[in-house]
Design an enzyme around this catalytic site. Structure first.
Site, PDB file in Angstrom:
ATOM      1  N   ASP A   1      -1.775  -0.913   5.950  1.00 29.82           N
ATOM      2  CA  ASP A   1      -1.961  -0.220   7.235  1.00 29.82           C
ATOM      3  C   ASP A   1      -3.417  -0.174   7.667  1.00 29.82           C
ATOM      4  O   ASP A   1      -3.722   0.476   8.668  1.00 29.82           O
ATOM      5  CB  ASP A   1      -1.427   1.212   7.127  1.00 29.82           C
ATOM      6  CG  ASP A   1      -2.290   2.074   6.208  1.00 29.82           C
ATOM      7  OD1 ASP A   1      -2.551   1.646   5.066  1.00 29.82           O
ATOM      8  OD2 ASP A   1      -2.712   3.168   6.623  1.00 29.82           O
TER       9      ASP A   1
ATOM     10  N   ASP B   1       0.859  -1.171   0.000  1.00 30.80           N
ATOM     11  CA  ASP B   1       0.000   0.000   0.000  1.00 30.80           C
ATOM     12  C   ASP B   1       0.903   1.231   0.000  1.00 30.80           C
ATOM     13  O   ASP B   1       2.066   1.162   0.414  1.00 30.80           O
ATOM     14  CB  ASP B   1      -0.884  -0.033   1.247  1.00 30.80           C
ATOM     15  CG  ASP B   1      -1.681   1.235   1.429  1.00 30.80           C
ATOM     16  OD1 ASP B   1      -2.427   1.617   0.511  1.00 30.80           O
ATOM     17  OD2 ASP B   1      -1.530   1.868   2.495  1.00 30.80           O
TER      18      ASP B   1
ATOM     19  N   ASP C   1      -0.221   5.130   0.729  1.00 38.09           N
ATOM     20  CA  ASP C   1      -0.515   6.124   1.765  1.00 38.09           C
ATOM     21  C   ASP C   1      -0.653   5.467   3.132  1.00 38.09           C
ATOM     22  O   ASP C   1      -1.475   4.572   3.315  1.00 38.09           O
ATOM     23  CB  ASP C   1      -1.811   6.867   1.428  1.00 38.09           C
ATOM     24  CG  ASP C   1      -1.735   7.579   0.092  1.00 38.09           C
ATOM     25  OD1 ASP C   1      -1.225   8.702   0.050  1.00 38.09           O
ATOM     26  OD2 ASP C   1      -2.182   6.982  -0.914  1.00 38.09           O
TER      27      ASP C   1
END
Length: 243
Positions: free
Chosen positions: A175, A8, A10
């Site tokens: 995240d 991922d 961001d």
């Protein structure tokens, strides 16, 4: 050992909340509305710029998110977002600790890497280029690359086909609950970092396959698997979670 690691962007590779919040506030101020707090804006990151601007505008204007999604005004918001974000992107964002060193180490031991993000491709590439991370990843799959985005399995399936890798040899690092759901939908494991953006909730609550302190844990795991070892000390129960 995992042959392909999907990251991922961001909240995992780069802390982009400053750039995104500044852009959202540029749009709101342009429209005569009050700016939003960065801590609140962080809870809106993860579903792409369009969804973030719907939430920001609804919060600042008092309109409902449902009404905004049903109307045509979001296109105007996104036109403004695109104009301002081209200037903001990469200006206040920072690469998380251990990311650069770990990506270089993973490349050195032959691990292939790709990016899966729900932000638009033009901005995903801009973030990677401004932080000089673009050369580590092939492909970069953004929210507008394919007909479906995370948590749909399609972005993962695309990368598996591109690299000719079996799903049991692929790993997703993220995240958020979106990343965990993506891994489950695609049948691959998902490890998560404890920082980043998960709607204000602790990501451990979403039962990832493993939680890692930082990117150095990925490198250690890959090297241990190459050597058939497991020498790295285990972190506390608060840090690690196994499914």
């Amino acid at each position: 050992m995992y042959e392909l690691i999907l990251f991922d962007l961001d909240g995992t590779l780069v802390d982009t909340a400053g750039d995104i919040c500044d852009t959202a506030n540029d749009v709101l101020l342009e429209l005569g509305l009050a700016a939003v707090d960065e801590a609140l804006a962080r809870t809106w990151i993860g579903q792409g710029s369009r969804e973030l601007m719907i939430r920001a505008y609804a919060h600042a204007s008092g309109l409902s998110e449902t009404a905004l999604r049903a109307g045509s005004g979001v296109d105007c918001l996104m036109d403004l977002f695109t104009r301002f974000h081209a200037q903001r992107c990469g200006k206040r964002s920072t690469v998380y600790p251990q990311v650069r060193e770990s990506l270089a180490a993973l490349r050195d031991i032959g691990v292939r890497m790709a990016v899966l993000t729900n932000r638009e491709m033009r901005f995903a590439r801009l973030v990677l280029e401004r932080h000089e991370l673009q050369d580590y990843f092939d492909p970069v799959i953004a929210g507008d690359t394919l007909p479906a985005k995370k948590p749909d399995a399609l972005p993962v399936e695309y990368c598996l086909r591109e690299h000719g890798v079996d799903r049991n040899k692929a790993l997703l690092i993220g995240d958020s609950a979106v990343d965990i759901a993506t891994g489950r939908n695609a049948g691959i494991r998902c490890w998560v970092v404890p920082y980043g953006y998960n709607g204000g909730r602790a990501v451990i609550e979403d039962a990832p396959d493993r939680m890692i302190a930082d990117f150095s844990w990925i490198v250690a795991a890959m090297r241990d698997s190459q050597c058939g070892l497991s020498n790295r000390p285990k972190p506390s129960k608060e840090l690690l979670s196994w499914r």
